[in-house]
Motif scaffolding. Sequence first.
Motif, PDB file in Angstrom:
ATOM      1  N   LYS A 143       0.835  -1.208   0.000  1.00  0.00           N
ATOM      2  CA  LYS A 143       0.000   0.000   0.000  1.00  0.00           C
ATOM      3  C   LYS A 143       0.867   1.254   0.000  1.00  0.00           C
ATOM      4  N   LEU A 144       2.055   1.139  -0.602  1.00  0.00           N
ATOM      5  CA  LEU A 144       2.945   2.294  -0.647  1.00  0.00           C
ATOM      6  C   LEU A 144       2.330   3.444  -1.424  1.00  0.00           C
ATOM      7  N   SER A 145       1.456   3.103  -2.393  1.00  0.00           N
ATOM      8  CA  SER A 145       0.782   4.160  -3.155  1.00  0.00           C
ATOM      9  C   SER A 145      -0.126   4.986  -2.251  1.00  0.00           C
ATOM     10  N   GLN A 146      -0.524   4.386  -1.105  1.00  0.00           N
ATOM     11  CA  GLN A 146      -1.348   5.100  -0.136  1.00  0.00           C
ATOM     12  C   GLN A 146      -0.493   5.756   0.959  1.00  0.00           C
ATOM     13  N   GLY A 147       0.825   5.650   0.798  1.00  0.00           N
ATOM     14  CA  GLY A 147       1.732   6.295   1.740  1.00  0.00           C
ATOM     15  C   GLY A 147       2.003   5.509   3.003  1.00  0.00           C
ATOM     16  N   ILE A 148       1.670   4.195   3.027  1.00  0.00           N
ATOM     17  CA  ILE A 148       1.894   3.397   4.229  1.00  0.00           C
ATOM     18  C   ILE A 148       2.504   2.047   3.876  1.00  0.00           C
ATOM     19  N   ARG A 149       3.122   1.431   4.885  1.00  0.00           N
ATOM     20  CA  ARG A 149       3.539   0.030   4.817  1.00  0.00           C
ATOM     21  C   ARG A 149       2.514  -0.743   5.652  1.00  0.00           C
ATOM     22  N   TYR A 150       1.912  -1.780   5.114  1.00  0.00           N
ATOM     23  CA  TYR A 150       0.748  -2.397   5.759  1.00  0.00           C
ATOM     24  C   TYR A 150       0.929  -3.901   5.919  1.00  0.00           C
ATOM     25  N   THR A 151       0.681  -4.389   7.131  1.00  0.00           N
ATOM     26  CA  THR A 151       0.724  -5.827   7.403  1.00  0.00           C
ATOM     27  C   THR A 151      -0.446  -6.203   8.312  1.00  0.00           C
ATOM     28  N   GLU A 152      -0.732  -7.501   8.340  1.00  0.00           N
ATOM     29  CA  GLU A 152      -1.724  -8.047   9.257  1.00  0.00           C
ATOM     30  C   GLU A 152      -1.087  -9.224   9.992  1.00  0.00           C
ATOM     31  N   LEU A 153      -1.386  -9.331  11.284  1.00  0.00           N
ATOM     32  CA  LEU A 153      -0.776 -10.375  12.109  1.00  0.00           C
ATOM     33  C   LEU A 153      -1.830 -11.214  12.810  1.00  0.00           C
ATOM     34  N   GLU A 154      -1.611 -12.524  12.776  1.00  0.00           N
ATOM     35  CA  GLU A 154      -2.384 -13.465  13.588  1.00  0.00           C
ATOM     36  C   GLU A 154      -1.379 -14.251  14.406  1.00  0.00           C
ATOM     37  N   GLY A 155      -1.398 -14.087  15.717  1.00  0.00           N
ATOM     38  CA  GLY A 155      -0.444 -14.804  16.554  1.00  0.00           C
ATOM     39  C   GLY A 155       0.480 -13.850  17.280  1.00  0.00           C
ATOM     40  N   GLU A 156       1.793 -14.100  17.166  1.00  0.00           N
ATOM     41  CA  GLU A 156       2.753 -13.302  17.933  1.00  0.00           C
ATOM     42  C   GLU A 156       4.021 -13.082  17.120  1.00  0.00           C
ATOM     43  N   ALA A 157       4.600 -11.891  17.242  1.00  0.00           N
ATOM     44  CA  ALA A 157       5.835 -11.580  16.521  1.00  0.00           C
ATOM     45  C   ALA A 157       6.584 -10.453  17.195  1.00  0.00           C
ATOM     46  N   LEU A 158       7.891 -10.438  17.000  1.00  0.00           N
ATOM     47  CA  LEU A 158       8.743  -9.332  17.422  1.00  0.00           C
ATOM     48  C   LEU A 158       9.114  -8.548  16.163  1.00  0.00           C
ATOM     49  N   PHE A 159       8.828  -7.259  16.160  1.00  0.00           N
ATOM     50  CA  PHE A 159       9.079  -6.409  15.003  1.00  0.00           C
ATOM     51  C   PHE A 159      10.245  -5.467  15.270  1.00  0.00           C
ATOM     52  N   GLU A 160      11.109  -5.325  14.281  1.00  0.00           N
ATOM     53  CA  GLU A 160      12.155  -4.314  14.292  1.00  0.00           C
ATOM     54  C   GLU A 160      11.948  -3.501  13.016  1.00  0.00           C
ATOM     55  N   VAL A 161      11.122  -2.481  13.099  1.00  0.00           N
ATOM     56  CA  VAL A 161      10.645  -1.754  11.918  1.00  0.00           C
ATOM     57  C   VAL A 161      11.692  -0.777  11.403  1.00  0.00           C
ATOM     58  N   ALA A 162      11.977  -0.883  10.099  1.00  0.00           N
ATOM     59  CA  ALA A 162      12.931   0.037   9.475  1.00  0.00           C
ATOM     60  C   ALA A 162      12.383   1.457   9.498  1.00  0.00           C
ATOM     61  N   LYS A 163      13.242   2.405   9.773  1.00  0.00           N
ATOM     62  CA  LYS A 163      12.817   3.805   9.889  1.00  0.00           C
ATOM     63  C   LYS A 163      12.523   4.399   8.505  1.00  0.00           C
ATOM     64  N   ASP A 164      11.338   4.956   8.357  1.00  0.00           N
ATOM     65  CA  ASP A 164      10.919   5.600   7.113  1.00  0.00           C
ATOM     66  C   ASP A 164       9.789   6.573   7.459  1.00  0.00           C
ATOM     67  N   ALA A 165      10.149   7.832   7.681  1.00  0.00           N
ATOM     68  CA  ALA A 165       9.184   8.828   8.144  1.00  0.00           C
ATOM     69  C   ALA A 165       8.089   9.097   7.127  1.00  0.00           C
ATOM     70  N   THR A 166       8.355   8.829   5.847  1.00  0.00           N
ATOM     71  CA  THR A 166       7.358   9.105   4.812  1.00  0.00           C
ATOM     72  C   THR A 166       6.351   7.979   4.643  1.00  0.00           C
ATOM     73  N   HIS A 167       6.649   6.808   5.210  1.00  0.00           N
ATOM     74  CA  HIS A 167       5.742   5.662   5.078  1.00  0.00           C
ATOM     75  C   HIS A 167       5.555   4.994   6.433  1.00  0.00           C
ATOM     76  N   PRO A 168       4.564   5.404   7.223  1.00  0.00           N
ATOM     77  CA  PRO A 168       4.293   4.748   8.517  1.00  0.00           C
ATOM     78  C   PRO A 168       4.019   3.254   8.319  1.00  0.00           C
ATOM     79  N   PHE A 169       4.399   2.484   9.327  1.00  0.00           N
ATOM     80  CA  PHE A 169       4.216   1.030   9.291  1.00  0.00           C
ATOM     81  C   PHE A 169       2.960   0.685  10.086  1.00  0.00           C
ATOM     82  N   HIS A 170       1.956   0.092   9.430  1.00  0.00           N
ATOM     83  CA  HIS A 170       0.693  -0.251  10.077  1.00  0.00           C
ATOM     84  C   HIS A 170       0.562  -1.766  10.218  1.00  0.00           C
TER      85      HIS A 170
END
Length: 326
Positions: A143-170
Amino acid sequence: MEKSNFDQLLKKYITGQVTESERVKIEAWLDVMKTENSKDLELNPADAERLFQKIVSKKDNLEQIKSFKPSSGKETKTLGAGSLLKIAASIILLIVAGYFSYLMIGKKDNFNFLASDKVEKIILNDGTLVWLQKNSRLTYLDKLSQGIRYTELEGEALFEVAKDATHPFHIKCNGAMIKVLGTSFSLKTSDHVVEVKVLTGKVNFSTASNIAGIDVEPNQKAVLKPNGALEKSAMVQGEITSITNDTDYLMKFADAPLSEVLNSIERKFDVTIKKSSNAAVNCKITADLTDQSLERSLETIEEILNVKFEQNGQVITVTGAGCSTP
């Protein structure tokens, strides 16, 4: 030759036409098969039909499928399902390639990753690292065309999100939405409860009924209760160790040989580091590279020691005198 039932089922699987139950069963068996000798990926007609019946059965027989083994013996004539099975297996081996497996999403618009019974490491195409706990699922949607990075999670995970001020991580999960820019945190969903634990940065935790949400900061956690309430509190001692266990998240070194540091970087980022000279690898280094990108980690080492890194794809070459006078 007429296609067997199993042959046709695998073709449907490869093209995404199987039911959710069938997909889970096929992937569970292929996950087991990846540890077997490659010849076991051939099925005789009787094996194929037996496995087909188990997979399409409405019964909860996942453990039976995991323990299913093809007949052995060179005298057994194999059928066409073997080649399709190998194609399917090659796809699954990318998905369940073993403990701390690596996957680069690349330019795919959609991506679905299901961890088996082990922790699986995923590196997204933006550089984000995800350690997916067993039996958990991560879905990536472009969904970068919408200005975001988008994921869906079922369960459990540890995230280390890359820094990108122009594309929030959802991240969407169980009716909640997590929004970050560049942050490390654990996220868990179970029984209509969502829990986030923040290690670094800041996370916005919101719901449909609470759009503004709450901000969760380092060493804090927040829970979405079944009644829809968001509750925030401090993490207790030991929780950080618990959520980073079996991962390469923690990268703090005290007077450690450079060779040890470079080995840890190789494991975490799935790169190969070539040492053109052994002069620097014995130099000692003290640095905290936790929650640092590959690029920043290498820059930090360059600032401490007299070394230079040159990267070509997944191969990195290190040169320099290290701790000695050049």
